[in-house]
Structure formats: structure tokens, C-alpha cells
Enzyme design. Structure first.
Site, PDB file in Angstrom:
ATOM      1  N   GLU A  38      51.786  40.451  42.659  1.00 42.05           N
ATOM      2  CA  GLU A  38      50.618  40.735  42.420  1.00 42.05           C
ATOM      3  C   GLU A  38      50.358  41.374  41.478  1.00 42.05           C
ATOM      4  OE1 GLU A  38      47.707  42.069  45.815  1.00 42.05           O
ATOM      5  OE2 GLU A  38      47.619  43.869  44.586  1.00 42.05           O
ATOM      6  N   TYR A  70      40.732  41.079  42.377  1.00 45.63           N
ATOM      7  CA  TYR A  70      39.047  40.832  42.101  1.00 45.63           C
ATOM      8  C   TYR A  70      38.478  42.040  42.808  1.00 45.63           C
ATOM      9  CZ  TYR A  70      34.607  38.636  41.325  1.00 45.63           C
ATOM     10  OH  TYR A  70      33.331  38.360  40.799  1.00 45.63           O
ATOM     11  N   GLY A 127      36.561  42.330  51.151  1.00 46.11           N
ATOM     12  CA  GLY A 127      36.548  43.655  49.843  1.00 46.11           C
ATOM     13  C   GLY A 127      35.884  44.897  50.655  1.00 46.11           C
ATOM     14  N   ASP A 128      35.610  46.026  50.137  1.00 45.33           N
ATOM     15  CA  ASP A 128      35.365  47.315  50.689  1.00 45.33           C
ATOM     16  C   ASP A 128      34.082  47.659  49.832  1.00 45.33           C
ATOM     17  OD1 ASP A 128      37.121  47.578  52.976  1.00 45.33           O
ATOM     18  OD2 ASP A 128      38.401  47.957  51.551  1.00 45.33           O
ATOM     19  N   LYS A 185      40.182  32.445  61.051  1.00 43.51           N
ATOM     20  CA  LYS A 185      40.184  32.044  59.607  1.00 43.51           C
ATOM     21  C   LYS A 185      40.940  30.948  59.437  1.00 43.51           C
ATOM     22  CE  LYS A 185      39.793  36.727  58.084  1.00 43.51           C
ATOM     23  NZ  LYS A 185      40.398  37.904  57.424  1.00 43.51           N
TER      24      LYS A 185
HETATM   25  C1  LIG Z   1      46.958  41.225  50.323  1.00 43.91           C
HETATM   26  C2  LIG Z   1      45.708  41.706  50.248  1.00 43.91           C
HETATM   27  C3  LIG Z   1      44.949  41.458  49.042  1.00 43.91           C
HETATM   28  C4  LIG Z   1      43.740  42.441  48.802  1.00 43.91           C
HETATM   29  N1  LIG Z   1      43.085  42.114  47.533  1.00 43.91           N
HETATM   30  C5  LIG Z   1      41.919  42.689  47.352  1.00 43.91           C
HETATM   31  C6  LIG Z   1      41.166  42.458  46.249  1.00 43.91           C
HETATM   32  O1  LIG Z   1      41.647  41.772  45.358  1.00 43.91           O
HETATM   33  N2  LIG Z   1      39.976  43.172  45.951  1.00 43.91           N
HETATM   34  C7  LIG Z   1      39.701  43.847  46.914  1.00 43.91           C
HETATM   35  O2  LIG Z   1      38.411  44.584  46.585  1.00 43.91           O
HETATM   36  N3  LIG Z   1      40.204  43.944  48.048  1.00 43.91           N
HETATM   37  C8  LIG Z   1      41.437  43.480  48.390  1.00 43.91           C
HETATM   38  N4  LIG Z   1      41.838  43.619  49.548  1.00 43.91           N
HETATM   39  C9  LIG Z   1      41.508  44.742  50.633  1.00 43.91           C
HETATM   40  C10 LIG Z   1      40.556  43.978  51.591  1.00 43.91           C
HETATM   41  O3  LIG Z   1      39.210  43.475  50.863  1.00 43.91           O
HETATM   42  C11 LIG Z   1      40.380  45.086  52.554  1.00 43.91           C
HETATM   43  O4  LIG Z   1      41.336  45.184  53.321  1.00 43.91           O
HETATM   44  C12 LIG Z   1      38.898  44.711  53.528  1.00 43.91           C
HETATM   45  O5  LIG Z   1      38.636  45.908  54.257  1.00 43.91           O
HETATM   46  C13 LIG Z   1      39.358  43.814  54.427  1.00 43.91           C
HETATM   47  O6  LIG Z   1      39.245  42.411  54.122  1.00 43.91           O
HETATM   48  P1  LIG Z   1      39.278  41.122  54.914  1.00 43.91           P
HETATM   49  O7  LIG Z   1      39.543  40.091  54.070  1.00 43.91           O
HETATM   50  O8  LIG Z   1      40.534  41.408  56.051  1.00 43.91           O
HETATM   51  O9  LIG Z   1      38.230  41.503  55.839  1.00 43.91           O
HETATM   52  P2  LIG Z   1      37.284  40.625  57.117  1.00 43.91           P
HETATM   53  O10 LIG Z   1      38.206  39.526  57.503  1.00 43.91           O
HETATM   54  O11 LIG Z   1      36.096  40.521  56.740  1.00 43.91           O
HETATM   55  O12 LIG Z   1      37.505  41.847  58.131  1.00 43.91           O
HETATM   56  C14 LIG Z   1      37.032  43.007  58.128  1.00 43.91           C
HETATM   57  C15 LIG Z   1      36.707  43.614  59.464  1.00 43.91           C
HETATM   58  O13 LIG Z   1      35.966  43.126  60.176  1.00 43.91           O
HETATM   59  C16 LIG Z   1      36.619  42.444  61.117  1.00 43.91           C
HETATM   60  N5  LIG Z   1      36.089  40.964  61.505  1.00 43.91           N
HETATM   61  C17 LIG Z   1      36.104  39.997  60.442  1.00 43.91           C
HETATM   62  N6  LIG Z   1      35.709  39.015  60.913  1.00 43.91           N
HETATM   63  C18 LIG Z   1      35.451  39.213  62.301  1.00 43.91           C
HETATM   64  C19 LIG Z   1      34.844  38.183  63.309  1.00 43.91           C
HETATM   65  N7  LIG Z   1      34.284  37.038  63.101  1.00 43.91           N
HETATM   66  N8  LIG Z   1      34.512  38.879  64.508  1.00 43.91           N
HETATM   67  C20 LIG Z   1      34.892  40.156  64.848  1.00 43.91           C
HETATM   68  N9  LIG Z   1      35.286  40.966  63.816  1.00 43.91           N
HETATM   69  C21 LIG Z   1      35.623  40.387  62.669  1.00 43.91           C
HETATM   70  C22 LIG Z   1      37.949  42.452  61.033  1.00 43.91           C
HETATM   71  O14 LIG Z   1      38.773  42.636  62.207  1.00 43.91           O
HETATM   72  C23 LIG Z   1      38.183  43.682  60.183  1.00 43.91           C
HETATM   73  O15 LIG Z   1      38.149  44.947  60.762  1.00 43.91           O
HETATM   74  C24 LIG Z   1      43.360  43.132  49.864  1.00 43.91           C
HETATM   75  C25 LIG Z   1      43.770  43.160  51.094  1.00 43.91           C
HETATM   76  C26 LIG Z   1      45.039  42.625  51.129  1.00 43.91           C
HETATM   77  C27 LIG Z   1      45.836  42.710  52.451  1.00 43.91           C
END
Ligand SMILES: Cc1cc2nc3c(=O)[nH]c(=O)nc-3n(C[C@H](O)[C@H](O)[C@H](O)COP(=O)(O)OP(=O)(O)OC[C@H]3O[C@@H](n4cnc5c(N)ncnc54)[C@H](O)[C@@H]3O)c2cc1C
Length: 304
Positions: A38, A70, A127-128, A185
């Protein structure tokens, strides 16, 4: 990839598989795991010089794919896309894409951009919200990574992957919940997952078992953070909610900087080796745009 020696690869050309799942299948057919790295978009010219030098060094060990982060909110959109564009010419490249602050049309535009740049996979993330704008997520149209997976599937032939959390996502009540979300997902079309950093093989095994129980059997590629700068990695662990084993923490905290590097890197190599022994499909090493520590891990566990 032409021009780079293929140090480990009996594949016709490492990094040339159609997508992440086919790279995993091709390696698996040879009894080998995948190796990938990465990168993040550089912030300035010095960062860009360093990124490209280290990227070239990492290409020499024939990674199966690379990924480019990103920024949530799209603050580094142009730089991220420029890095993706360049890497996609050399190697199977995954473009990360986030929801925070994004509109459906804006995301569609980036998906199309990826297609035209030769990107073959997207990592769909929520993202956060940044600390200085805690409402950023609620201001955009896309709210969860699941919605982004659905958007990619509806709009594009590109493969889509998602994040997974061996140490449980900080907003999630428990691992089972994360596993159920992962399954949603997968049902929406995600075909692979990559994990957040974590520190024990058991955490990875528990996640894979919970995912399988929930019905999610997509390959989960562990993300490995080389512990070459202990202070930095401990900060990242705290931010992501990953628990550092007490014994490791004590050893790192009581060591000099040089000793901490040795302890940390030995630990990273041992963890990576155990992950491969436990059946992980590959290792995705967080390079932080450096090559030395990433190569030490790859070589230490026999992938380079
Ligand atoms: C390998 C990797 C690469 C990353 N790269 C980046 C990056 O490039 N840029 C960046 O900004 N961040 C990045 N992140 C960080 C990531 O965006 C954060 O960890 C963020 O808090 C969670 O992302 P997610 O895609 O899992 O979100 P989501 O899947 O939306 O989940 C977020 C929260 O909501 C809950 N949730 C989601 N969908 C549902 C549903 N349908 N029902 C109930 N609960 C739900 C989940 O359990 C979780 O607690 C990366 C993380 C990882 C592991």
C-alpha cells in the site's frame, strides 16, 4: 512490469493478473501467497521523490498488486489519482475510494477515471470524518462503504474490495457485527477484503472464522504494518483501536530506538510468517511509501 527482474515469480508476469481475486487464484495454484504493497499520495515534492524511489525498489520484488489510499473528504483527490494513473501502467493497481463528503456523481466520475487509467480494482471504504470537520460524513451523499460497493457494482465492471477489522471496527459493538457487515458487502458484490493493522495471528483467525460463520467467504488479505518506527506504529494502533499485546508494548517502550526497531521488525516478520502458515491468501504490506522495512518483512517471511 517489463524491465523489472522477477525475483520470486514463476507467473508469466507478476502484477499482470486480471484482478485481485485472479492474482490470489494464480498464486494459490502454485502454492504461493500474494505479495502486495500500500502507498499513499505524497504531500510535497520531497515526498513524491521518496515515493517513486521506494516504489521502484518494491517493484523489483514483483508484487502481485499495489494499492493507493484516498483521503476522506477528497482533500488529496488529484494527487491520489495521479499516483494511481502512474502505478496502473506498471502493475495491477487498486484505487481506494472513500464516502466521506462524496456525492454519487463525484464518485461515478472517479470510478470512470479509474477505468480509463487501467485500474482493475477498487477498495470501497467509508473513511472517517476529519477531526476539524466531525460532520463531514453526514454532509456527503454516500454514508457507508456498502453503498459505495453497490454504486461500483451498478456502474462498473471493476472488481471491488472492502476493509475488514481483526481488532473490531471502533464503532462496531462486536466482531460478529463486523462479520455480518462484511457478509452484506460480499452479497452486494465485494470479492475480496483487506484488513486494518493488527498484532496477533489469533485476531486474524477469529475474524476469518466469524466471517465464515456469517456467510462471508471472500479472501481476506491481512494488512501488515512493519514495526520499524515503534512510536509511529503505536500511535496508528491507538487511532485504529488495535490492541498491542502487553508484552510487545512493554518491550518496545523499554527499548532504545534502535533496539525497538529490531524488536518490532522481528515481531512483524514472525506475525507475517504465522499468518501465511495459518492460510492467509497473501500479505498486503503498508509501505508508508518506504521500501526498507517492507522488503525486510517480505524477505523475512520468504515472499521476496
Ligand atoms: C485496508 C484499509 C485501507 C483503508 N484505506 C483508507 C483510505 O484510503 N482512506 C481513508 O480515508 N480511510 C481508509 N481506511 C480507513 C477506513 O475508512 C476506516 O477504518 C473507516 O472507519 C471504516 O471504513 P469501512 O469502509 O469499514 O466503513 P463501513 O463499512 O461503512 O463501516 C463503518 C462502521 O459502520 C458499521 N456499518 C457499516 N455498514 C453497516 C450496516 N449496513 N449495518 C450496520 N452497521 C454498519 C460498521 O460495522 C462499522 O462499525 C482504510 C482501512 C483499511 C482497513
Amino acid at each position: 512490469m517489463s524491465g523489472y527482474p522477477l525475483l520470486r515469480s514463476p507467473l508469466p508476469a507478476a502484477g499482470s493478473a486480471a484482478n485481485v481475486v485472479s492474482a490470489i487464484s494464480q498464486r494459490s495454484a502454485l502454492g504461493q501467497p500474494t505479495l502486495s504493497f500500500e502507498f499513499f499520495p505524497p504531500k510535497d515534492e520531497a515526498g513524491a521523490d521518496s515515493l517513486w524511489k521506494n516504489y521502484d525498489k518494491l517493484l523489483e520484488v514483483s508484487p502481485d498488486f499495489v494499492s493507493v489510499t484516498y483521503g476522506a473528504g477528497g482533500s488529496n483527490r488529484e494527487t491520489s489519482l495521479a499516483v494511481v494513473d502512474r502505478m496502473a501502467k506498471d502493475v495491477l493497481t487498486i484505487g481506494h475510494l472513500t464516502c466521506v463528503g462524496s456525492s454519487f456523481d463525484g464518485s461515478r466520475e472517479i470510478i470512470k477515471h479509474f477505468e480509463q487509467a487501467g485500474v482493475r480494482a477498487i477498495l470501497a471504504l467509508r473513511g472517517d470524518s476529519p477531526q476539524n470537520d466531525p460532520d463531514a460524513l453526514s454532509k456527503g451523499q454516500l454514508k457507508t462503504a456498502l453503498e459505495l460497493v453497490e454504486l461500483v457494482r451498478a456502474e462498473s465492471p471493476l472488481e471491488v474490495g472492502v476493509a475488514a477489522f481483526p481488532e473490531v471496527h471502533p464503532e462496531s459493538p462486536h466482531l460478529q457485527h463486523d462479520a455480518e457487515v462484511l457478509n452484506l458487502k460480499q452479497q452486494a458484490g465485494a470479492s475480496y477484503a483487506m484488513t486494518q493493522l493488527f498484532f496477533t495471528v489469533e485476531a486474524y483467525q477469529d475474524l476469518v472464522a466469524a466471517a465464515s460463520l456469517a456467510g462471508a467467504n471472500l479472501p481476506i488479505i491481512p494488512g501488515v504494518m512493519p514495526i520499524s518506527n515503534a512510536a509511529k506504529v503505536l500511535r496508528m494502533a491507538e487511532m485504529s483501536g488495535a490492541a498491542v499485546p502487553k508484552q510487545l508494548l512493554a518491550r518496545l517502550q523499554n527499548a532504545s530506538e534502535d533496539e525497538a526497531r529490531i524488536i518490532g521488525m522481528d515481531y512483524s516478520i514472525e506475525l507475517s510468517t504465522k499468518l501465511l502458515e495459518a492460510g492467509a491468501p497473501g500479505l498486503h504490506i503498508f509501505s508508508l511509501n518506504f521500501s526498507k522495512a517492507a522488503l525486510e518483512v517480505a524477505r523475512g517471511c520468504g515472499l521476496a
